[in-house]
Design a protein around this motif. Structure first.
Motif, mmCIF file in Angstrom:
data_model
loop_
_atom_site.group_PDB
_atom_site.id
_atom_site.type_symbol
_atom_site.label_atom_id
_atom_site.label_comp_id
_atom_site.label_asym_id
_atom_site.label_seq_id
_atom_site.Cartn_x
_atom_site.Cartn_y
_atom_site.Cartn_z
ATOM 1 N N GLY A 141 -1.571 10.857 7.698
ATOM 2 C CA GLY A 141 -1.890 9.412 8.214
ATOM 3 C C GLY A 141 -3.003 8.914 7.677
ATOM 4 O O GLY A 141 -3.077 7.652 8.066
ATOM 5 N N LEU A 142 -3.787 9.489 6.899
ATOM 6 C CA LEU A 142 -4.725 8.931 6.167
ATOM 7 C C LEU A 142 -4.569 8.157 4.650
ATOM 8 O O LEU A 142 -5.100 7.748 4.077
ATOM 9 C CB LEU A 142 -5.963 9.730 6.023
ATOM 10 N N PRO A 176 -2.524 5.806 3.774
ATOM 11 C CA PRO A 176 -2.608 4.484 3.442
ATOM 12 C C PRO A 176 -4.185 4.037 3.181
ATOM 13 O O PRO A 176 -4.388 3.212 2.481
ATOM 14 C CB PRO A 176 -2.226 3.683 4.951
ATOM 15 N N PHE A 177 -5.011 4.691 3.738
ATOM 16 C CA PHE A 177 -6.375 4.486 3.660
ATOM 17 C C PHE A 177 -6.789 4.910 2.155
ATOM 18 O O PHE A 177 -7.458 3.845 1.394
ATOM 19 C CB PHE A 177 -7.638 5.122 4.484
ATOM 20 N N TYR A 178 -6.641 6.094 1.813
ATOM 21 C CA TYR A 178 -7.015 6.673 0.692
ATOM 22 C C TYR A 178 -6.024 6.254 -0.798
ATOM 23 O O TYR A 178 -6.828 5.924 -1.773
ATOM 24 C CB TYR A 178 -7.149 8.216 0.583
ATOM 25 N N VAL A 179 -4.885 6.127 -0.579
ATOM 26 C CA VAL A 179 -4.158 5.791 -1.713
ATOM 27 C C VAL A 179 -3.999 4.279 -1.648
ATOM 28 O O VAL A 179 -4.472 3.551 -2.929
ATOM 29 C CB VAL A 179 -2.594 6.399 -1.469
ATOM 30 N N GLU A 180 -3.795 3.412 -0.490
ATOM 31 C CA GLU A 180 -3.633 2.002 -0.807
ATOM 32 C C GLU A 180 -4.945 1.355 -0.581
ATOM 33 O O GLU A 180 -5.100 0.477 -1.368
ATOM 34 C CB GLU A 180 -2.802 1.323 0.487
ATOM 35 N N SER A 181 -5.911 1.552 0.006
ATOM 36 C CA SER A 181 -6.973 0.883 0.216
ATOM 37 C C SER A 181 -8.135 1.305 -0.925
ATOM 38 O O SER A 181 -9.130 0.633 -1.245
ATOM 39 C CB SER A 181 -7.930 1.148 1.615
ATOM 40 N N CYS A 182 -8.086 2.817 -1.420
ATOM 41 C CA CYS A 182 -9.177 3.185 -2.220
ATOM 42 C C CYS A 182 -8.750 3.427 -3.377
ATOM 43 O O CYS A 182 -9.736 3.754 -4.461
ATOM 44 C CB CYS A 182 -9.949 4.329 -1.589
ATOM 45 N N GLY A 183 -7.508 3.421 -3.862
ATOM 46 C CA GLY A 183 -6.955 3.590 -5.158
ATOM 47 C C GLY A 183 -6.656 5.114 -5.582
ATOM 48 O O GLY A 183 -6.824 5.192 -6.660
#
Length: 131
Positions: free
Chosen positions: A110-111, A113-120
């Motif tokens: 569930g995280l 999108p945050f770590y991959v998309e928002s943080c690279g």
């Protein structure tokens, strides 16, 4: 909303314990975060708004080229406003400046999108043993 990010910034154990409990859904514990991060971590990033701790991330390391993102947490009232991404961005800058070549993070699906998309971060295969 002005957020101030500090590398190896000052914090009170009580504030991190409360933030961690809120973020991870457990009772407030009495952990000596200051002693723990000073002894084991490359550093940590604190996010403050108007003097209040609203975000925290611990950056553990192997003493060499690998750093590890742990305990990323943002106060509920400040989520989905870029605070977590700001914490991780500062972590990336500081780990790179310290000579680390790799920054690792483990996360639940569930995280992603945050770590991959928002943080690279790039998804990788990893292994885990529950102890």
């Amino acid at each position: 909303m002005t957020i101030r990010y500090t590398w190896r910034g000052d914090f009170d154990n009580e504030d991190v314990n409360a933030l961690h409990a809120e973020g991870f859904g457990h009772p407030v514990l009495d952990i000596d975060w200051l002693a723990q991060v000073r002894r084991h971590s490359l550093g940590w990033v604190c996010a403050h708004r108007d003097g209040a701790l609203v975000g925290f991330v611990n950056v553990a390391w192997d003493g060499g080229v690998h750093a590890f993102v742990l305990d990323t947490v943002v106060a509920a009232a400040h989520r989905r406003r870029g605070v977590g991404a700001g914490l991780v961005a500062e972590t990336v800058r500081r780990a790179r400046a310290a000579g680390c070549e790799w920054l690792h993070v483990d996360f639940d699906d569930g995280l992603a999108p945050f770590y991959v998309e928002s943080c690279g971060f790039t998804p990788t295969r990893a292994g885990l043993v529950a102890l």
